[in-house]
Design a protein around this motif. Structure first.
Motif, PDB file in Angstrom:
ATOM      1  N   ALA A   1       0.848  -1.203   0.000  1.00 24.75           N
ATOM      2  CA  ALA A   1       0.000   0.000   0.000  1.00 24.75           C
ATOM      3  C   ALA A   1       0.884   1.254   0.000  1.00 24.75           C
ATOM      4  O   ALA A   1       0.649   2.203  -0.753  1.00 24.75           O
ATOM      5  CB  ALA A   1      -0.906  -0.021   1.223  1.00 24.75           C
ATOM      6  N   GLU A   2       1.912   1.221   0.834  1.00 22.84           N
ATOM      7  CA  GLU A   2       2.833   2.360   0.932  1.00 22.84           C
ATOM      8  C   GLU A   2       3.501   2.617  -0.421  1.00 22.84           C
ATOM      9  O   GLU A   2       3.578   3.744  -0.897  1.00 22.84           O
ATOM     10  CB  GLU A   2       3.897   1.936   1.946  1.00 22.84           C
ATOM     11  CG  GLU A   2       4.709   2.993   2.588  1.00 22.84           C
ATOM     12  CD  GLU A   2       5.577   2.305   3.660  1.00 22.84           C
ATOM     13  OE1 GLU A   2       5.460   2.690   4.822  1.00 22.84           O
ATOM     14  OE2 GLU A   2       6.345   1.361   3.342  1.00 22.84           O
ATOM     15  N   PHE A   3       3.932   1.531  -1.050  1.00 20.66           N
ATOM     16  CA  PHE A   3       4.638   1.664  -2.330  1.00 20.66           C
ATOM     17  C   PHE A   3       3.688   2.169  -3.421  1.00 20.66           C
ATOM     18  O   PHE A   3       3.992   3.120  -4.128  1.00 20.66           O
ATOM     19  CB  PHE A   3       5.251   0.315  -2.744  1.00 20.66           C
ATOM     20  CG  PHE A   3       5.900   0.356  -4.095  1.00 20.66           C
ATOM     21  CD1 PHE A   3       7.095   1.038  -4.286  1.00 20.66           C
ATOM     22  CD2 PHE A   3       5.313  -0.264  -5.189  1.00 20.66           C
ATOM     23  CE1 PHE A   3       7.697   1.106  -5.541  1.00 20.66           C
ATOM     24  CE2 PHE A   3       5.902  -0.210  -6.449  1.00 20.66           C
ATOM     25  CZ  PHE A   3       7.099   0.479  -6.619  1.00 20.66           C
ATOM     26  N   ALA A   4       2.518   1.518  -3.550  1.00 16.74           N
ATOM     27  CA  ALA A   4       1.606   1.877  -4.642  1.00 16.74           C
ATOM     28  C   ALA A   4       1.087   3.302  -4.461  1.00 16.74           C
ATOM     29  O   ALA A   4       1.014   4.069  -5.424  1.00 16.74           O
ATOM     30  CB  ALA A   4       0.448   0.876  -4.696  1.00 16.74           C
ATOM     31  N   ASP A   5       0.771   3.669  -3.238  1.00 15.27           N
ATOM     32  CA  ASP A   5       0.174   4.989  -3.016  1.00 15.27           C
ATOM     33  C   ASP A   5       1.185   6.124  -3.056  1.00 15.27           C
ATOM     34  O   ASP A   5       0.868   7.226  -3.464  1.00 15.27           O
ATOM     35  CB  ASP A   5      -0.564   5.023  -1.661  1.00 15.27           C
ATOM     36  CG  ASP A   5      -1.810   4.156  -1.701  1.00 15.27           C
ATOM     37  OD1 ASP A   5      -2.257   3.824  -2.822  1.00 15.27           O
ATOM     38  OD2 ASP A   5      -2.326   3.797  -0.626  1.00 15.27           O
ATOM     39  N   ARG A   6       2.392   5.866  -2.584  1.00 13.98           N
ATOM     40  CA  ARG A   6       3.319   7.002  -2.425  1.00 13.98           C
ATOM     41  C   ARG A   6       4.617   6.910  -3.208  1.00 13.98           C
ATOM     42  O   ARG A   6       5.217   7.924  -3.512  1.00 13.98           O
ATOM     43  CB  ARG A   6       3.651   7.161  -0.943  1.00 13.98           C
ATOM     44  CG  ARG A   6       2.444   7.626  -0.135  1.00 13.98           C
ATOM     45  CD  ARG A   6       2.866   8.363   1.097  1.00 13.98           C
ATOM     46  NE  ARG A   6       3.403   7.434   2.090  1.00 13.98           N
ATOM     47  CZ  ARG A   6       2.629   6.776   2.946  1.00 13.98           C
ATOM     48  NH1 ARG A   6       1.347   6.948   2.922  1.00 13.98           N
ATOM     49  NH2 ARG A   6       3.165   5.950   3.824  1.00 13.98           N
ATOM     50  N   GLU A   7       5.070   5.689  -3.536  1.00 11.34           N
ATOM     51  CA  GLU A   7       6.420   5.598  -4.106  1.00 11.34           C
ATOM     52  C   GLU A   7       6.455   5.192  -5.572  1.00 11.34           C
ATOM     53  O   GLU A   7       7.437   5.430  -6.248  1.00 11.34           O
ATOM     54  CB  GLU A   7       7.262   4.609  -3.274  1.00 11.34           C
ATOM     55  CG  GLU A   7       7.405   5.077  -1.829  1.00 11.34           C
ATOM     56  CD  GLU A   7       7.990   3.990  -0.925  1.00 11.34           C
ATOM     57  OE1 GLU A   7       8.723   3.126  -1.401  1.00 11.34           O
ATOM     58  OE2 GLU A   7       7.674   4.027   0.280  1.00 11.34           O
ATOM     59  N   LEU A   8       5.373   4.576  -6.041  1.00 13.97           N
ATOM     60  CA  LEU A   8       5.348   4.119  -7.434  1.00 13.97           C
ATOM     61  C   LEU A   8       5.601   5.278  -8.405  1.00 13.97           C
ATOM     62  O   LEU A   8       6.300   5.126  -9.412  1.00 13.97           O
ATOM     63  CB  LEU A   8       3.993   3.457  -7.724  1.00 13.97           C
ATOM     64  CG  LEU A   8       3.747   3.019  -9.158  1.00 13.97           C
ATOM     65  CD1 LEU A   8       4.704   1.888  -9.557  1.00 13.97           C
ATOM     66  CD2 LEU A   8       2.296   2.555  -9.349  1.00 13.97           C
TER      67      LEU A   8
END
Ligand SMILES: Cc1cc2nc3c(=O)[nH]c(=O)nc-3n(C[C@H](O)[C@H](O)[C@H](O)COP(=O)(O)OP(=O)(O)OC[C@H]3O[C@@H](n4cnc5c(N)ncnc54)[C@H](O)[C@@H]3O)c2cc1C
Length: 434
Positions: free
Chosen positions: A205-212
């Motif tokens: 969730a952290e990656f998809a929402d903020r880092e992708l």
């Protein structure tokens, strides 16, 4: 359950529940811990144990049983008799040992035994072969994706698991390695990753929402950690690649990242990863230099007698005692964190080819170190990655040069210029002073 250590988005479990519902029977997940899983040490067992706790709680929520057993009480056949099983459904893993276990078991069982390729998006049997290069594989993959890149069913069992007699299960909160005297405990747990489906979902969730959104700019900068760092979870089956791909696509639909970011990410997650699975499934010698294609073997043999200006032993490499501080930093990142950045993994393995006595030894040493320290080690991706770096697998011939022949070379100077390598070296200081 062997490789797909999760309850949610588990295609093997869905098949078992669908069959159970047809037969009017409940489903129980069985997991057996063995003390001598090839090349696994305390670091791996610790991560696995954390994941098994999530399996236990999520199985209860789903209405399926979960039974954990340990050596010497871990016989699956005995368990099947104990619960009077109607059939067995397992997951798949193309690596040698688990594949052999399945074949031996299949010969012995008298009940139906089905397996499901649950840790890839497109089951590898759909292709039935391997491919020389990613761009040969891509059109085939593209054709199949719409059929398989779909929301997992997550079926509910019609009959909840509620056995009449007591079924022994080892408490998952306890030390699953207790009494395993031969287990290598010299490589300890890491605090950089917590195993399990819950931690995997949070990280996704952290990656998809903020880092992708910044993946394309940052993915080749080892000092900023701009990649998803989901590989340990994928290796232990704590998360399904289908779920990751769907979440990444959702982030794009919601305007959180550009389509090019998800394309670049899915090229790794599905393209490279599933090409690696096909390589291991179709090449028996996947973990030795003998997996090389003829062009690579020829060129490396032609250069076998070339002078190696620097030579290191396996122990010097393991402790990061080389002249190359960038390489030492990468080795220390792996030893300390149980994970190394992809860009550094490429450089790391290429240097081992340069410093080992010959390509066969270089391949072996890279496998030993990778499997020992990486949480995601002992994985098709690792064997394919090492084969890419050392014998040019899934790559093409480049310019001829000493030692490497026409296998692609990476120089320390040009690698180090592409990101803030001084910062990376500072982040990964020596752990074994000379
Ligand atoms: C020498 C060498 C050794 C490697 N050893 C391993 C290993 O033991 N286990 C392992 O999982 N990966 C290995 N890789 C592949 C890759 O480096 C890692 O998968 C990646 O760095 C994991 O970080 P991430 O999850 O942040 O990747 P991201 O960039 O966020 O990519 C997402 C996922 O795509 C897959 N992926 C990314 N790059 C590759 C690749 N080059 N090949 C295949 N799949 C890829 C991984 O499953 C990864 O988790 C190796 C590569 C090389 C060159």
């Amino acid at each position: 359950m062997q490789r797909s250590m999760r309850i949610e988005d588990n295609a093997a479990l869905d098949v078992a529940i669908a069959a159970g519902n047809q037969l009017g029977l409940p489903v129980v997940v069985f997991f057996s811990v063995i003390p001598n899983y090839p090349h696994a040490n305390l670091r791996h067992y610790h991560f696995m144990a954390q994941g098994l706790r999530d399996v236990a709680s999520e199985a209860a929520e789903r209405g399926v049983g979960f039974v954990l057993r340990r050596h010497p009480d871990g016989s699956l056949e005995r368990f099947l008799e104990e619960v009077n099983a109607a059939m067995l459904v397992g997951d798949e893993n193309p690596c040698r040992e688990p594949e052999r276990w399945r074949r031996v078991l299949a010969k012995k069982l008298r009940i139906p035994y089905w397996t499901v390729d649950a840790d890839v998006v497109v089951p590898s049997r759909v292709f039935g072969r391997t491919y020389f290069l990613l761009h040969h594989f891509r059109p085939h993959l593209k054709r199949e994706l719409p059929k398989f890149l779909v929301k997992p069913e997550n079926l509910k069992p019609e009959r909840v698991w509620a056995p009449e007699k007591r079924i022994e299960s080892y408490p998952e909160a306890e030390d699953i390695t207790l009494g395993f005297t031969k287990l290598d405990r010299s490589v300890g747990p890491v605090d950089t990753f917590t195993g399990g489906a819950r931690a995997a979902r949070l990280r996704l969730a952290e990656f998809a929402d903020r880092e992708l959104a910044r993946y394309e700019d940052k993915r080749n900068r080892p000092e900023v950690k701009g990649t998803s760092r989901l590989s340990p979870y994928l290796h232990f089956g704590n998360i399904a690649p289908v779920r990751i791909a769907l979440e990444v696509n959702r982030a794009v639909e919601q305007g959180k990242a550009r389509a090019s970011a998800s394309e670049s990410y899915l090229n790794e997650l599905i393209g490279w990863r599933e090409l690696s699975v096909l390589f291991v499934r179709h090449n028996e010698r996947y973990d030795s230099w003998e997996c090389a294609d003829p062009w690579a073997r020829r060129t490396l043999e032609e250069h076998a007698g070339d002078l190696r200006p620097r030579r290191y032993s396996l122990s010097e490499l393991e402790q990061g005692h080389t002249y190359d501080e960038l390489w030492n930093a990468a080795q220390m990142e792996m030893v300390r964190d149980g994970w190394m950045h992809n860009y550094m993994r490429m450089y790391w393995a290429k240097k081992i080819l340069e410093w080992a006595p010959n390509p066969a030894t270089a391949f072996d040493w890279a496998v030993v170190l990778n499997d020992k320290y990486e949480l995601d080690g002992r994985d098709p991706n690792g064997y394919a990655g090492i084969a890419w770096a050392i014998v040019g697998k899934h790559d093409r011939p480049w310019f001829d040069r000493p030692i490497f022949g026409t296998v692609r070379y990476m120089s320390g100077a040009s690698t180090g210029r592409k990101f803030d390598s001084e910062k990376y070296v500072r982040q990964n200081e020596a752990l074994f002073p000379l």
